[in-house]
Structure formats: structure tokens, C-alpha cells
Design a protein around this motif. Structure first.
Motif, PDB file in Angstrom:
ATOM      1  N   ASN A 119      10.539   2.403  -6.497  1.00  0.00           N
ATOM      2  CA  ASN A 119       9.758   3.646  -6.600  1.00  0.00           C
ATOM      3  C   ASN A 119      10.480   4.439  -5.317  1.00  0.00           C
ATOM      4  N   LYS A 120      10.085   5.829  -5.465  1.00  0.00           N
ATOM      5  CA  LYS A 120      10.314   6.886  -4.568  1.00  0.00           C
ATOM      6  C   LYS A 120      11.933   6.771  -4.316  1.00  0.00           C
ATOM      7  N   ALA A 121      12.754   6.571  -5.519  1.00  0.00           N
ATOM      8  CA  ALA A 121      13.950   6.641  -5.331  1.00  0.00           C
ATOM      9  C   ALA A 121      14.792   8.018  -4.675  1.00  0.00           C
ATOM     10  N   ASP A 122      13.960   8.947  -4.501  1.00  0.00           N
ATOM     11  CA  ASP A 122      14.465  10.229  -4.000  1.00  0.00           C
ATOM     12  C   ASP A 122      14.630   9.979  -2.369  1.00  0.00           C
ATOM     13  N   LEU A 123      13.906   8.816  -1.886  1.00  0.00           N
ATOM     14  CA  LEU A 123      14.179   8.349  -0.446  1.00  0.00           C
ATOM     15  C   LEU A 123      15.212   7.755  -0.039  1.00  0.00           C
ATOM     16  N   GLY A 150     -10.055   5.090  -4.508  1.00  0.00           N
ATOM     17  CA  GLY A 150      -9.288   6.482  -4.601  1.00  0.00           C
ATOM     18  C   GLY A 150      -8.093   6.413  -5.478  1.00  0.00           C
ATOM     19  N   ASP A 151      -8.012   5.500  -6.460  1.00  0.00           N
ATOM     20  CA  ASP A 151      -6.894   5.533  -7.105  1.00  0.00           C
ATOM     21  C   ASP A 151      -7.114   6.756  -8.241  1.00  0.00           C
ATOM     22  N   ARG A 152      -8.128   6.981  -8.691  1.00  0.00           N
ATOM     23  CA  ARG A 152      -8.336   8.088  -9.632  1.00  0.00           C
ATOM     24  C   ARG A 152      -7.674   9.309  -9.195  1.00  0.00           C
ATOM     25  N   VAL A 153      -7.683   9.433  -7.663  1.00  0.00           N
ATOM     26  CA  VAL A 153      -7.137  10.890  -7.586  1.00  0.00           C
ATOM     27  C   VAL A 153      -5.620  11.027  -8.177  1.00  0.00           C
ATOM     28  N   ARG A 154      -5.013  10.161  -8.428  1.00  0.00           N
ATOM     29  CA  ARG A 154      -3.589  10.090  -8.822  1.00  0.00           C
ATOM     30  C   ARG A 154      -3.474  10.331 -10.325  1.00  0.00           C
ATOM     31  N   MET A 155      -4.787  10.015 -10.914  1.00  0.00           N
ATOM     32  CA  MET A 155      -4.673  10.014 -12.526  1.00  0.00           C
ATOM     33  C   MET A 155      -5.596  10.947 -12.850  1.00  0.00           C
ATOM     34  N   PRO A 204       0.850  -1.258   0.065  1.00  0.00           N
ATOM     35  CA  PRO A 204      -0.195  -0.292  -0.105  1.00  0.00           C
ATOM     36  C   PRO A 204       0.781   1.369   0.108  1.00  0.00           C
ATOM     37  N   GLY A 205       0.427   2.125  -0.796  1.00  0.00           N
ATOM     38  CA  GLY A 205       1.115   3.417  -0.754  1.00  0.00           C
ATOM     39  C   GLY A 205       2.493   3.429  -1.543  1.00  0.00           C
ATOM     40  N   ALA A 206       2.999   2.491  -2.143  1.00  0.00           N
ATOM     41  CA  ALA A 206       4.161   2.506  -2.947  1.00  0.00           C
ATOM     42  C   ALA A 206       4.358   3.551  -3.862  1.00  0.00           C
ATOM     43  N   GLY A 207       3.168   3.642  -4.543  1.00  0.00           N
ATOM     44  CA  GLY A 207       3.104   4.626  -5.644  1.00  0.00           C
ATOM     45  C   GLY A 207       2.698   4.101  -6.883  1.00  0.00           C
ATOM     46  N   LYS A 208       1.768   2.917  -6.706  1.00  0.00           N
ATOM     47  CA  LYS A 208       1.210   2.164  -8.079  1.00  0.00           C
ATOM     48  C   LYS A 208       0.765   3.031  -8.866  1.00  0.00           C
ATOM     49  N   SER A 209      -0.233   3.873  -8.186  1.00  0.00           N
ATOM     50  CA  SER A 209      -1.288   4.381  -9.100  1.00  0.00           C
ATOM     51  C   SER A 209      -0.437   5.490  -9.665  1.00  0.00           C
ATOM     52  N   THR A 210       0.391   6.463  -8.953  1.00  0.00           N
ATOM     53  CA  THR A 210       1.129   7.374  -9.380  1.00  0.00           C
ATOM     54  C   THR A 210       2.010   7.062 -10.754  1.00  0.00           C
ATOM     55  N   LEU A 211       2.909   5.699 -10.651  1.00  0.00           N
ATOM     56  CA  LEU A 211       3.435   5.137 -11.690  1.00  0.00           C
ATOM     57  C   LEU A 211       2.503   5.035 -13.018  1.00  0.00           C
ATOM     58  N   ILE A 231      11.217   7.747  -9.834  1.00  0.00           N
ATOM     59  CA  ILE A 231      10.663   8.430  -8.912  1.00  0.00           C
ATOM     60  C   ILE A 231       9.215   8.987  -9.468  1.00  0.00           C
ATOM     61  N   GLY A 232       8.420   8.143  -9.282  1.00  0.00           N
ATOM     62  CA  GLY A 232       7.209   8.254  -9.995  1.00  0.00           C
ATOM     63  C   GLY A 232       6.545   9.605  -9.878  1.00  0.00           C
ATOM     64  N   ARG A 233       6.589  10.349  -8.775  1.00  0.00           N
ATOM     65  CA  ARG A 233       6.034  11.491  -8.491  1.00  0.00           C
ATOM     66  C   ARG A 233       6.689  12.464  -9.535  1.00  0.00           C
TER      67      ARG A 233
HETATM   68  N1  LIG Z   1       8.811  10.653  -2.499  1.00  0.00           N
HETATM   69  C1  LIG Z   1       7.972  10.072  -3.179  1.00  0.00           C
HETATM   70  N2  LIG Z   1       6.648  10.049  -3.044  1.00  0.00           N
HETATM   71  C2  LIG Z   1       5.875   9.531  -3.995  1.00  0.00           C
HETATM   72  C3  LIG Z   1       6.659   9.015  -5.456  1.00  0.00           C
HETATM   73  N3  LIG Z   1       5.645   8.445  -6.022  1.00  0.00           N
HETATM   74  C4  LIG Z   1       4.654   8.545  -5.064  1.00  0.00           C
HETATM   75  N4  LIG Z   1       4.654   9.140  -4.242  1.00  0.00           N
HETATM   76  C5  LIG Z   1       3.484   9.459  -2.890  1.00  0.00           C
HETATM   77  O1  LIG Z   1       3.320   8.322  -2.437  1.00  0.00           O
HETATM   78  C6  LIG Z   1       2.048   8.420  -2.047  1.00  0.00           C
HETATM   79  C7  LIG Z   1       1.254   7.150  -2.474  1.00  0.00           C
HETATM   80  O2  LIG Z   1       1.135   7.062  -4.041  1.00  0.00           O
HETATM   81  P1  LIG Z   1       0.075   6.170  -4.580  1.00  0.00           P
HETATM   82  O3  LIG Z   1       0.195   6.353  -6.115  1.00  0.00           O
HETATM   83  O4  LIG Z   1      -1.311   6.531  -4.388  1.00  0.00           O
HETATM   84  O5  LIG Z   1       0.556   4.756  -4.221  1.00  0.00           O
HETATM   85  P2  LIG Z   1      -0.321   3.506  -4.449  1.00  0.00           P
HETATM   86  O6  LIG Z   1       0.882   2.626  -4.263  1.00  0.00           O
HETATM   87  O7  LIG Z   1      -1.418   3.365  -5.474  1.00  0.00           O
HETATM   88  O8  LIG Z   1      -1.305   3.588  -3.153  1.00  0.00           O
HETATM   89  P3  LIG Z   1      -2.452   2.511  -2.765  1.00  0.00           P
HETATM   90  O9  LIG Z   1      -3.312   2.309  -4.006  1.00  0.00           O
HETATM   91  O10 LIG Z   1      -3.246   3.249  -1.735  1.00  0.00           O
HETATM   92  O11 LIG Z   1      -2.004   0.969  -2.216  1.00  0.00           O
HETATM   93  C8  LIG Z   1       1.461   9.624  -2.656  1.00  0.00           C
HETATM   94  O12 LIG Z   1       1.363  10.731  -1.595  1.00  0.00           O
HETATM   95  C9  LIG Z   1       2.509   9.939  -3.825  1.00  0.00           C
HETATM   96  O13 LIG Z   1       2.529  11.301  -4.173  1.00  0.00           O
HETATM   97  C10 LIG Z   1       7.846   9.118  -5.383  1.00  0.00           C
HETATM   98  O14 LIG Z   1       8.362   8.948  -6.463  1.00  0.00           O
HETATM   99  N5  LIG Z   1       8.626   9.711  -4.307  1.00  0.00           N
END
Ligand SMILES: Nc1nc2c(ncn2[C@@H]2O[C@H](COP(=O)(O)OP(=O)(O)OP(=O)(O)O)[C@@H](O)[C@H]2O)c(=O)[nH]1
Ligand SMILES: [Mg+2]
Lengths: 131, 317, 559
Positions: B189-193, B92-97, B52-59, B223-225
Motif C-alpha cells: 500500500n501507499k504506492a504513491d510513496l 479508532g479504526d472507524r474513523v477511516r470507515m 501499524p499505520g500501513a493503511g489496513k483500515s483505509t484498504l 494506493i488505498g487512500r
Molecule cells: N500516502 C498514502 N497514505 C495512505 C494510503 N493509505 C492510507 N494512508 C494513510 O496512512 C495512515 C494510516 O492509515 P490507516 O488506514 O489508519 O492504517 P492502519 O494500518 O489501519 O492503522 P492502525 O489501525 O492504526 O494500525 C492514514 O493517514 C491514511 O490516510 C496511501 O495509499 N498512500
């Protein structure tokens, strides 16, 4: 058929106060509905398109900024353009009484003002969805 | 077969409605799926899973944009868990898209995992078929990688992307077993961390132990974001498909998947029939009562159900 | 503070009372409820005695007014010296109309201005952007360029009033405009007094008018700290806000915890940017909500003051007294007002005013009774102001300092709130600080849970809101509510079109390009923004340049 009711909960416009929308989203979930939450700053175009793709039974929008007279009717207009008449559209927010009738005339089924219990909301949706 | 025809013509609202029917186990959906089955098989189906929260939707959002730039049409199925207590879900995944919403080449559908008969996997496979026949080039399936049913879905796709984040440490150990089998592409993902490189190294070490099947899963950084590392992932998605085609694994894998699917569908229908029969003559209730009172064991009871099942036939009623 | 032997004696007396007299009465007549709680769901005991504050150390925990840890107030004389600033948030539609309203308020005795901007302005869009459609002039005044700002403060001497601006993401731009207007009036920047809200973290948490991602937003904020330290020394560079966190549904403890956690993040960012803590900390100010649970709210304000002083001293090693003082503005709680029987809101606001004053606020905005219905009318704005004046001049609570100190209940509640808040702050530290905790959605989730609990309590009638879920009446529809003229949007667009024809567009472009380059580097952006503003570059143009370089924030939602 026993299936979950699908509701899109969205905030059109620029206003960022989403306490109400989030409370509603959770209440609808707890009432067994599937809530598609689209978040802040949605354009009417985004709301209508998401509603189509998600094939929802209901669109529930919340606006607290006073921009309802523009945004709510715009959503209805877009639905009409797409010839959609089987989605229940409801609104919530700080809407002065004088504005309510014109919004209903534009096709918004009901407007819920602050203080409305979530149960009223839930029952309204259950009783009024079109399909 | 109005719906099938309209779907094949590319009618978006028919697609949306068909997905609803599939999700609701509507018998009508099966008819349509039968009719469109011949038009499926062209899309490249990609599973995206991870914690959860790994950034799947963002990617997924960024990948869809990149593939769209490469001229492709994309479907996204975003699955979120259904509450087992109320049957409701917040999707809530649409929020990211959000800014994909009005892209005419992209269609996003959120699904609750629902605890329905036949399971999530069966319905998702149906939805994939609908998108496939509709003419999508890529179909992404986003699931939270925790439960078994999600792993099942991932097994039913062509390419699986496993999304990790830096510093998972123990979690990696915990999902190691699952990872070894299912990931075709690994994304940190989140290679900025902090700790991204360590996580990548750990993954690579683990993957060294994986049996060589001709495809060495790449471990990619993103870094999906900030839209960084996306092109690379897309390239690898394409490469993986090339590999599947050239090595003839695609046909094999799909056949294997179809096997599983047939079993799933059969299991599902049986379940439905057992329930339906029960509604008619209370058979299940009566058996359950007996088993509970230790007058009979559950194995014999199950045999009895299967016997009556065969005797009655499997007519749809 | 109490003698050990006396306390032991008291304990046994209390036991006797509970076993005897109390028990008998309870057997005959049980209490109204099984559980008593504060407005924030904290358990409330039947009776508070010295036993509940046995560990209180007067010198360590309370001190004297104007002295560490400032529990009793930040000034030695408090309201005996000077009353709080009565500051009414106002501003709507066009700069012209808002200017009229400000002049009216100044005539009526307000001592400070408070500017509300419309949503496009708050998010850095001009009135002619398609996304602004329907929003222009709605929740505040529309400012597109320096021209609007000149009109807004026309004939208001900026060296005489103090001005508070509720502006966050584009705070640097609006501040630059304010300085430019003052300079045109012949008032130099070092004479300016006022506040910009400039608190982006709570926008991500609760209010939603963010633009840029966290990192560049924090840079803009530290840029402002640094610039103002040199050029606008009397300006409050930030108003770290719990108000909106509370409005979003948090508890009192969460309100101070998350606000101070944000504060810690700003201080840390500024220190990391190379500033000396005592150079900027004296200009930090806070902004809290005031709700109906009078005593809990008073305890909240006192706890916040004490906790912040301790954080500044112990964690950041601040030395100047002013760096340790939590000075705050208060607004009465908008979410406590009901659309039903709106006159009742006057009473609520009065209680909340008392709470803020007994809690030692430096300035106060009282809400108008019709706030839950629409924009407040002039009448209701006046009643709201009069409420403050009645508390100030008639209630007597201003005549001595921190009058509730020493109340067993209030002191015990103050301790409890500080403890709870500290626990949250530790948790946030363990997540890597407020910005990380926000990105993870942790803070938002905690608030949502509280909001949902509250809503359920209202619906189960575990919590009573008079006129809303009890004591309801059939009501006539409200009338006479103020509405914004929908023509505002059109007017602003016309003004913009004209401006773009008449200004020196070459200069605008040049200044915007320079801003863009500076944004890519490390320089303080304030001087570049000021140059762009002075050339009449619009707010939208400036923010677009920054959006291009910085990107935009993506909200995180965990429901
Ligand atoms: N620091 C950082 N944050 C990121 C990155 N990509 C996504 N995020 C953040 O991580 C959080 C979760 O992103 P989501 O894309 O919703 O993750 P998800 O895996 O789809 O989450 P679920 O569907 O809830 O399991 C958000 O606050 C994003 O902005 C990244 O590359 N770096
Ligand atoms: Mg997701």
C-alpha cells in the motif's frame, strides 16, 4: 459482570476542535473503558448507527460550535426511532446555561461545560450507565 | 433461544448485543453460538494484517465498498490493542470507515484485544460465527500484525491479506518468518510513496522460497487512500476462494482450524475452571504458595490440578 | 558579551551564595515547590545571572530593531513610531448584522477588521446543504455568494480599512469575492490591504476545517501567492498560525516549532512551483497565541522572530529584508479563559496583552471575558478593546523598544525556546517535512500528549487555575449572554433560493466548467475562481467542483 464499559466518543457537526474529545478519550481509556473514537464531522445518523453496531453503554459528544441545540436533540430523536433507551447520552462543550435544561428535556442525561475535570466525567459514566 | 432466532432473522441489534456477550465471555453467548452453529460456514473470512499505520483500515474501507458494489454484504471486525495496564482501549479504526457506517449492507465492530481468558482468538472466532450466521458474505478481520495472538487469528481465516508499505526494509526481514506462512495476498500500500517497486521485488523474491502449495501469493500494488488498486485485490480475494474450493483446501484448512479452535476452547474452559475452583477452595493459591517455597515443583502442582479437575468433572456452575 | 574572567569570578561568588546564605534559608524554610516550571512545563531556575547567557553574542543573537536577526523587533522604532493594530475578530449570523458590528467597531477606534466565518463557509458548504443544518451563522458570518460579501462590506471603504479574514481551505474563493466587492466600489485590487489566513497545514493539525487533500491544498496556496504578487501586492497572502496549535494544547516551544515547520513547507512549495523566494516571502505573516506565563511568552515571540530570520536567510537564501522578518498577529489564549468567575478573565487577557506587546506584535485581538461561555456581548468586546488601549496608552511599556531584552532570564529562555523549536524542526525534516509529519500523525500526537499532561496537572492541582481548581465560589448562573437567532439558517436559505433564480445560470455553469478543467490541469486557479464568483456561483458550488477533481482530506488520528 466485570467488563469494560464501552463509550462512543464523537464530534457531531462541523466544528474541528477536538482537543476536549481527545483528552476525554484518553482519560476514559486510562480509566479502563473501551473508547470507540469516531472522529470529526459526524452526522447524528452516523453517531447513532455506530453506537448500535458497537453496542456501547454511552455516547459522549462534544460540540464547541454552538450547534448543540440542533445536533444533540437530533441524536436523541434517532435513538428514539430505533427504540433505544439503554444508552447513556452525554454532551460537552460551550453550552450556555439557558440551553441546558431543554437539552436535558430532550433526553441528554448531562451536559459538561468547559473546565469539568475528567474524573467527574468518568465517575458520572460509571455511576449512570444503564446496563 | 430468543437471541439465536432473532439473529437468524437478521436483527441488527441482536447481532450487536450477541457480540458483546461473546466478548465478555458470557455463558449465554455459548448457548447462542451452539444454536446457530449450523448456519455458519458460508461466509468468506478475510484477515487483514500488517504493521501499524500501513493503511489496513483505509484498504478495508475501500475493499468493502468495492465488494458491496459487487452485491455483497460485509462485516468488519477491527481489533486494536487493549492497554495491559488499565484494561482500556481506544478503538479508532472507524474513523477511516466513516461513510460505511450508514450502509445497510455493512456492519463494523471494533474490538479491544483484551487480555481475557481464552484469548482474543477465541472470542474473535465467536464473533465471526455470529456474523456468518447473520448472513454476511465477507467478514474482514483487521489486526495489527505484531503479536502472536494476531497471527493466531489470521490462521483462523480463509484468506490472509498482508499489508506492507514501501521502505520497510529491515521490518520485512524481521517479519519474514511469519510472512512466509500466513500471507495469501500481499499488498504494497501507499504506492504513491518512494520505493514501492523495490518493496514489491523484495517480497516476490522472498515468496519464491515459499513451498509451492498450488497458490502463488500475488504481490499487489495499491494506493488505498486514493482508491487505486482495489478492484485487483478484490479479484484476487475471489480467486483465492476459488482456489481453496477447487483444490479442496478449504475443507482441509477449516478442519485444521477447527482442531485448533477446539483445543483453544478446551484450554479456555480449563483456565476458567481452575480459577473458579480456586475461588471455591483456594487450591491454586495453596499450590502456588508451596511451589514458591520450593516444597513442590510446578509440574507436580499442575498434575494435581488436572487430577482434581478430572475428579470434579466440568459441570458449569 | 561578558568578560571571561568576570564570569569565573561570578561563578565562585554564586557558589558561595548558594552554599552560604541560600542554604541556610532553605534549611529553615524550603521553597514552595520542589520543581518550578513555566506555563509550558519547562523547568525554571531559581536565579538567572550572566552565567546563563554567557554565550550570548549581542550582534549575532539580538541585533538592532529592524535589523537581522530581528530579535528586538521588525521595525526600527516599534511602538514609538506606531502602535500595533487593534484588530477584534468579529462576525456572526448574517452579513447584515456583521456589517453593523463592523461599523460599530470602527467607530469605537478599531483600526482593522477581522472577519469570522461560520463553519459551513469555512468548509465550503452553502447554508442550504443538509450538513450545514444547525451551524449556519453560529461561529461567524455565513457567506454563500458574492451577494453576501457585498452586504458584509456595505458602506465600508475597502481602500481605507485593512481586513483580515479567518478563512483557510476556501481562502481563494473568499479572496476572489473580496476583490470583486472592491472593484464594484471602484477600488482596484492593488490598493487592498489585509490578510487571509490560508494556512491549511494547521487545519489538519489542530483546527479541523480542511477540505482537500494536502497536495491540491498546497497548490491553491501557491496559486494565491503568485496571483497576489502580481495583482494584490499589499495583501498578506497567508497567516501561518500557531494560535490553534497552542489552543489544541501544545507547549510554547511546540507552538513556534510547528508553526515555523508549516512555514518552511509553504516556502518550499512556492519555490518548487517556480516562484522566487523574495517575490512572495515579504507577504508571509504569522499568527501566535499569547498565554499567561508572561516572560515565557515574551521569550517565545522573540525566539520565533530570530529563528525564522535565520531559516529564511540560511535555508532559503532570501535576500530582501522583508523576506526575513517574522511579522505576526496575536490573539490572547481562548483556552486560558475560565467559565468560572468570568470577570477574572479580564485580568488574564491583560497579562496576555502585555506579553504580546512586550514580544513586539504587529496586531492584536484580545478575547472577551465571556468567550468560554458563549458569543461575546458588545460590553465585553469593548472591555477587551479597552484592555489593549490601557496597555498602549497607560502602561508605559510602549515607550521604549523591546524593554525586556538583556534580562538574564528572558534571554536565556529565548535561547532555550529557539533550541527546543529547532530540535522539533529537525525531527520534522527527518520525517520528510511538515505535510508528511502531519500525514503520519506525528505533530498531532505530540500536541495531544502535551494537552493530556496539562489536563492531568490541572486535575492533580499541580497547576492552579484561579477560580477553576482553587479559590472557587458558589456562583450565580451567567446571564445576558448573546445568542444567535436560530432563524439565520432559514434566512440564508431563502436568499440562496432567490439568488439561484435571478442570476445568469448559464454563465455560472460555463464558468464552473472552466474552473473544473483548469483544476485538472496546472493553471493558476485564481482567475477562474474570480470569474465564477463574479457570476454569483456559490461558495458551495465552487468547492464542489474542486472536491470532484481533488478529492477530500481524510484525517489521521493517533491517540
Ligand atoms: N500516502 C498514502 N497514505 C495512505 C494510503 N493509505 C492510507 N494512508 C494513510 O496512512 C495512515 C494510516 O492509515 P490507516 O488506514 O489508519 O492504517 P492502519 O494500518 O489501519 O492503522 P492502525 O489501525 O492504526 O494500525 C492514514 O493517514 C491514511 O490516510 C496511501 O495509499 N498512500
Ligand atoms: Mg486501522
Amino acid at each position: 459482570m466485570d467488563r469494560p464499559i464501552r463509550v462512543l466518543v464523537g464530534k457531531p457537526g462541523l466544528d474541528g476542535h477536538d482537543r476536549g474529545a481527545k483528552v476525554i478519550a484518553r482519560a476514559l481509556r486510562d480509566a479502563g473503558m473501551e473508547v470507540i473514537y469516531t472522529g470529526l464531522r459526524q452526522t447524528p445518523e452516523q453517531i447513532v448507527e455506530a453506537a448500535i453496531q458497537e453496542d456501547v453503554d454511552c455516547i459522549a459528544m462534544s460540540i464547541l460550535s454552538g450547534a448543540h441545540n440542533h445536533l444533540f436533540p437530533r441524536v436523541m430523536e434517532l435513538l428514539k426511532e430505533e427504540k433505544i433507551d439503554d444508552i447513556l447520552v452525554i454532551g460537552g462543550g460551550v453550552v450556555p446555561d439557558d440551553d441546558i435544561q431543554p437539552l436535558k428535556d430532550a433526553g441528554i442525561a448531562e451536559i459538561f461545560t468547559p473546565g469539568t475535570p475528567t474524573t467527574t466525567f468518568i465517575n458520572y459514566i460509571k455511576e449512570n450507565i444503564i446496563r | 433461544m430468543d437471541l439465536a432466532k432473532k439473529l437468524l432473522k437478521g436483527d441488527k441489534r441482536t447481532l450487536a448485543r450477541l457480540i458483546t456477550l461473546i466478548e465478555n465471555d458470557d455463558p449465554h453467548a455459548i448457548e447462542v453460538l451452539k444454536a446457530i452453529y449450523n448456519h455458519t460456514g458460508k461466509a468468506h473470512v478475510i484477515g487483514i494484517t500488517g504493521p501499524p499505520g500501513a493503511g489496513k483500515s483505509t484498504l478495508t474501507d475501500k475493499l468493502a465498498k468495492e465488494l458491496n458494489k459487487r452485491g455483497k454484504k460485509i462485516a468488519i471486525i477491527a481489533v486494536d490493542p487493549t492497554s495491559p495496564f488499565t484494561g482500556g482501549a481506544i478503538l479508532g479504526d472507524r474513523v477511516r470507515m466513516a461513510d460505511l457506517t450508514n450502509n445497510p449492507d455493512v456492519f463494523i465492530r471494533s474490538m479491544g484485544s483484551r487480555g481475557t481468558l481464552g484469548g482474543l482468538a477465541k472470542n474473535t472466532l465467536g464473533v465471526i460465527k455470529a456474523f456468518d450466521a447473520y448472513g454476511m458474505d465477507y467478514i474482514f478481520v483487521e489486526t495489527v500484525g505484531v503479536g502472536q495472538s494476531e497471527v493466531d487469528i489470521v490462521k483462523a481465516v480463509d484468506t490472509t491479506i498482508l499489508v506492507m508499505v514501501p521502505g520497510l526494509g529491515d521490518d520485512i526481514q524481521a517479519i519474514k518468518a511469519g510472512i512466509m506462512e500466513i500471507g495469501d495476498i500481499f499488498v504494497v500500500n501507499k504506492a504513491d510513496l518512494e520505493g514501492a517497486h523495490r518493496t514489491m521485488m523484495e517480497l516476490e523474491t522472498m515468496l519464491d522460497f515459499r513451498q509451492d502449495e498450488g497458490w502463488k501469493p500475488p504481490v499487489l500494488e495499491a494506493i488505498g487512500r486514493d482508491n487505486i488498486g482495489i478492484g485487483q485485490i478484490c479479484d484476487n480475494i475471489e480467486k483465492h476462494m476459488d482456489f481453496l474450493v477447487k483444490s479442496d483446501k478449504l475443507g482441509y484448512a477449516r478442519r485444521e482450524n477447527v482442531k485448533k479452535e477446539i483445543i483453544e476452547i478446551a484450554k479456555g474452559s480449563m483456565e476458567v475452571h481452575i480459577f473458579n475452583n480456586n475461588n471455591k477452595d483456594n487450591q491454586l493459591e495453596i499450590l502456588a504458595e508451596r511451589v514458591a517455597n520450593k516444597e513442590q515443583d510446578p509440574y507436580t502442582a499442575s498434575d494435581e490440578i488436572l487430577k482434581s479437575f478430572i475428579n470434579r468433572g466440568i459441570k458449569n456452575d | 558579551m561578558f568578560d571571561k574572567g568576570k564570569l569565573n569570578q561570578l561563578q565562585s561568588q554564586k557558589d558561595t551564595w548558594e552554599e552560604g546564605k541560600l542554604k541556610k534559608v532553605l534549611e529553615k524554610r524550603p521553597e514552595r515547590k520542589k520543581e518550578f516550571t513555566t506555563g509550558s512545563n519547562k523547568e525554571v531556575g531559581r536565579l538567572y545571572t550572566p552565567l546563563d547567557v554567557a554565550d550570548l553574542d549581542y550582534e549575532r543573537d539580538l541585533g538592532f530593531p529592524g535589523e537581522y536577526p530581528y530579535t528586538r523587533g521588525v521595525q526600527p522604532t516599534m511602538y514609538r513610531g506606531r502602535l500595533w493594530t487593534m484588530r477584534q475578530y468579529a462576525g456572526f449570523s448574517t452579513a447584515e448584522e456583521s456589517n453593523e458590528r463592523y461599523k460599530y467597531l470602527l467607530e469605537q477606534g478599531t483600526t482593522g477588521l477581522s472577519v469570522a466565518f461560520d463553519l459551513p463557509t469555512q468548509i465550503g458548504y452553502d447554508s442550504d446543504y443538509p450538513i450545514s443544518e444547525g451551524e449556519v451563522g453560529k461561529v461567524g458570518v455565513a457567506i454563500d455568494s458574492l451577494e453576501d460579501m457585498e452586504i458584509l462590506f456595505k458602506d465600508i471603504p475597502l481602500d481605507k480599512v485593512s481586513t483580515s479574514m479567518t478563512i483557510n481551505a476556501p481562502a481563494a474563493v473568499l479572496l476572489a469575492m473580496y476583490i470583486a466587492v472592491a472593484e464594484k466600489q471602484g477600488v482596484s485590487a492593488d490598493k487592498l490591504k489585509g490578510t487571509i489566513q490560508n494556512d491549511i497545514l494547521k487545519e489538519y493539525i489542530a483546527r479541523g476545517t480542511y477540505i482537500f487533500p494536502v497536495q491540491p491544498s498546497m497548490r491553491l496556496i501557491t496559486n494565491i501567492f503568485e496571483y497576489c504578487h502580481k495583482e494584490v501586492p499589499k495583501w498578506n497572502t497567508i497567516s501561518i498560525s500557531g494560535y490553534h496549535i497552542r489552543e489544541a494544547g501544545s507547549t510554547a516551544a511546540q507552538e513556534i516549532a510547528f508553526t515555523l515547520a508549516d512555514g518552511i513547507a509553504y516556502v518550499q512549495a512556492a519555490i518548487d512551483a517556480g516562484l522566487d523566494v523574495d517575490d512572495f516571502a515579504p507577504r508571509l505573516s504569522f499568527f501566535f497565541n499569547s498565554h499567561n506565563d508572561l516572560l515565557e511568552e515574551v521569550a517565545k515571540f522573540r525566539a520565533a522572530r530570530r529563528l525564522w530570520a535565520r531559516i529564511m536567510k540560511e535555508r532559503f537564501g532570501a535576500k530582501k529584508e522583508k523576506s526575513l522578518m517574522l511579522r505576526f498577529h496575536t490573539q490572547t489564549g481562548g483556552s486560558t479563559l475560565t467559565a468560572q468567575q468570568p470577570e477574572n478573565n479580564v485580568v488574564r487577557v491583560a497579562i496576555q496583552t502585555l506579553a504580546a506587546v512586550l514580544g513586539g506584535t504587529q496586531s492584536l485581538h484580545t478575547n472577551s471575558r465571556d468567550e468560554a461561555l458563549a458569543l461575546p456581548s458588545e460590553d465585553s468586546v469593548r472591555i477587551a478593546l479597552r484592555t489593549q488601549q490601557i496597555v498602549a496608552y497607560e502602561s508605559g511599556v510602549t515607550e521604549t523598544i523591546d524593554p525586556l531584552a538583556g534580562s538574564y532570564y528572558v534571554e536565556s529562555l529565548t535561547n532555550k525556546l529557539e533550541e527546543d523549536a529547532l530540535e522539533y524542526i529537525n525531527k520534522i525534516d527527518s520525517l520528510g517535512g511538515a505535510p508528511k509529519a502531519i500525514e503520519k500523525g506525528y505533530i498531532q500526537k505530540e500536541i495531544q500528549d502535551s494537552a493530556y499532561t496539562y489536563q492531568k496537572q490541572i486535575e492533580n492541582e499541580e497547576r492552579i487555575v484561579v477560580g477553576m481548581n482553587k479559590f472557587m465560589i458558589e456562583e450565580p448562573k451567567p446571564t445576558g449572554l448573546l445568542k444567535v437567532d436560530p432563524a439565520v439558517g432559514k434566512l440564508q436559505k431563502e436568499k440562496l433560493a432567490k439568488l439561484k433564480e435571478t442570476r445568469d445560470n448559464q454563465l455560472v455553469n460555463k464558468n464552473l466548467e472552466e474552473l473544473s478543467k483548469a483544476a485538472e490541469g496546472e493553471a493558476n486557479l485564481m482567475p477562474y475562481i474570480k470569474e465564477a464568483v463574479k457570476a454569483y456561483a456559490t461558495l458551495g458550488e465552487i468547492c464542489d467542483v474542486l472536491r470532484e477533481v481533488f478529492g477530500e482530506y481524510q484525517q489521521n488520528i493517533i491517540l
